[in-house]
Scaffold this motif. Sequence first.
Motif, short mmCIF file in Angstrom:
data_model
loop_
_atom_site.label_atom_id
_atom_site.label_comp_id
_atom_site.label_asym_id
_atom_site.label_seq_id
_atom_site.Cartn_x
_atom_site.Cartn_y
_atom_site.Cartn_z
N ALA A 1 26.68 59.66 8.59
CA ALA A 1 25.73 59.48 9.70
C ALA A 1 25.50 58.00 9.97
N ASP A 2 25.30 57.21 8.92
CA ASP A 2 25.07 55.77 9.10
C ASP A 2 26.27 55.09 9.76
N ALA A 3 27.46 55.41 9.27
CA ALA A 3 28.66 54.79 9.82
C ALA A 3 28.91 55.23 11.26
N ALA A 4 28.66 56.50 11.54
CA ALA A 4 28.86 57.01 12.90
C ALA A 4 27.90 56.35 13.88
N LEU A 5 26.64 56.21 13.47
CA LEU A 5 25.66 55.57 14.35
C LEU A 5 26.00 54.10 14.56
N GLU A 6 26.43 53.43 13.52
CA GLU A 6 26.83 52.02 13.65
C GLU A 6 28.02 51.89 14.61
N LEU A 7 28.97 52.82 14.51
CA LEU A 7 30.14 52.79 15.38
C LEU A 7 29.73 53.00 16.83
N VAL A 8 28.86 53.98 17.07
CA VAL A 8 28.41 54.26 18.44
C VAL A 8 27.61 53.09 19.00
N ASP A 9 26.69 52.55 18.21
CA ASP A 9 25.87 51.43 18.66
C ASP A 9 26.71 50.20 19.01
N SER A 10 27.84 50.05 18.34
CA SER A 10 28.69 48.87 18.57
C SER A 10 29.41 48.95 19.91
N GLY A 11 29.47 50.15 20.49
CA GLY A 11 30.17 50.31 21.76
C GLY A 11 31.65 50.58 21.61
N ARG A 12 32.14 50.65 20.38
CA ARG A 12 33.55 50.97 20.16
C ARG A 12 33.80 52.45 20.40
N PRO A 13 35.05 52.83 20.69
CA PRO A 13 35.36 54.25 20.91
C PRO A 13 34.96 55.09 19.70
N PHE A 14 34.36 56.26 20.00
CA PHE A 14 33.88 57.13 18.93
C PHE A 14 34.75 58.37 18.83
N GLY A 15 35.09 58.73 17.62
CA GLY A 15 35.85 59.94 17.34
C GLY A 15 36.05 60.08 15.85
N VAL A 16 36.60 61.20 15.43
CA VAL A 16 36.79 61.43 14.00
C VAL A 16 37.73 60.38 13.41
N ASN A 17 38.84 60.10 14.10
CA ASN A 17 39.79 59.12 13.56
C ASN A 17 39.19 57.72 13.49
N ALA A 18 38.44 57.34 14.53
CA ALA A 18 37.81 56.02 14.53
C ALA A 18 36.77 55.91 13.42
N LEU A 19 36.03 56.99 13.21
CA LEU A 19 35.02 56.98 12.15
C LEU A 19 35.68 56.91 10.78
N ALA A 20 36.77 57.63 10.61
CA ALA A 20 37.49 57.59 9.34
C ALA A 20 37.97 56.17 9.04
N ARG A 21 38.50 55.49 10.05
CA ARG A 21 38.94 54.10 9.85
C ARG A 21 37.77 53.21 9.47
N ALA A 22 36.63 53.40 10.14
CA ALA A 22 35.46 52.58 9.83
C ALA A 22 34.98 52.79 8.40
N LEU A 23 35.14 54.00 7.91
CA LEU A 23 34.71 54.33 6.54
C LEU A 23 35.78 54.02 5.51
N GLY A 24 36.99 53.73 5.95
CA GLY A 24 38.08 53.44 5.02
C GLY A 24 38.61 54.68 4.33
N VAL A 25 38.57 55.82 5.03
CA VAL A 25 39.06 57.07 4.45
C VAL A 25 40.00 57.73 5.46
N THR A 26 40.59 58.83 5.05
CA THR A 26 41.45 59.59 5.95
C THR A 26 40.61 60.62 6.71
N PRO A 27 41.04 61.03 7.90
CA PRO A 27 40.32 62.08 8.62
C PRO A 27 40.15 63.35 7.79
N SER A 28 41.15 63.69 7.00
CA SER A 28 41.04 64.90 6.17
C SER A 28 39.92 64.78 5.16
N SER A 29 39.65 63.56 4.69
CA SER A 29 38.53 63.37 3.77
C SER A 29 37.21 63.65 4.46
N LEU A 30 37.09 63.24 5.74
CA LEU A 30 35.88 63.53 6.49
C LEU A 30 35.66 65.03 6.64
#
Length: 205
Positions: A15-44
């Motif tokens: 939740a924290d990483a997703a909100l930070e990503l959205v607030d930054s104005g960068r594109p939001f999605g599962v893959n983008a969030l996974a990259r921001a967290l340093g994990v794979t989408p399957s881990s999410l």
Amino acid sequence: MPRPKVPLLSADRIADAALELVDSGRPFGVNALARALGVTPSSLYNHVSGRDEIIELIRGRIAAQYLPDLPEGTWDDVVASTMRAQRRMYAEHPNAIPLIVGKTITDPFTIASYDNLATGLLGAGFPEGEVLTVVAILDSFALGFGLDLASPDDIWQPQGPTQTLGRLLAGAERGAARSDRAFEEGLELLLDSLRLRLSRLREDD
């Protein structure tokens, strides 16, 4: 050779990483969030079912931060405190608005806030058939003024002669002061109209 450490995931961290990503104005999605967290989408996907659940985590995160903890008092006190809190919430996270307004609300904290608002309106005497309509009107009011607070200091900038607007703008407040005044006066007008509606309903009984 030891395996590299994988950041531990949790609903809160997502939740924290997703909100930070959205607030930054960068594109939001599962893959983008996974990259921001340093994990794979399957881990999410081991922690969330998908994009919709992540959006609800975002909604829950900001709702818990801004919405009043089931305020008490008269119905109009409840309305006023909820509107002020919603306005701040929308104003400080404008990039989240397209996501959360396009998704059915399921977050328990947000549901509890709306339930408290509806209960207060029903207890005040609004008919059951009108309560959800009033809630929708109030929600739109808070949303609109949240965006207004996030708008530029100069809302209007005429490029030529005007009959009235230019003269009024010359001495008008700007920025947050203008938005705060407009919101509070609008809220009082809205509450006055709801009080009048209640008075008419009581006269009809």
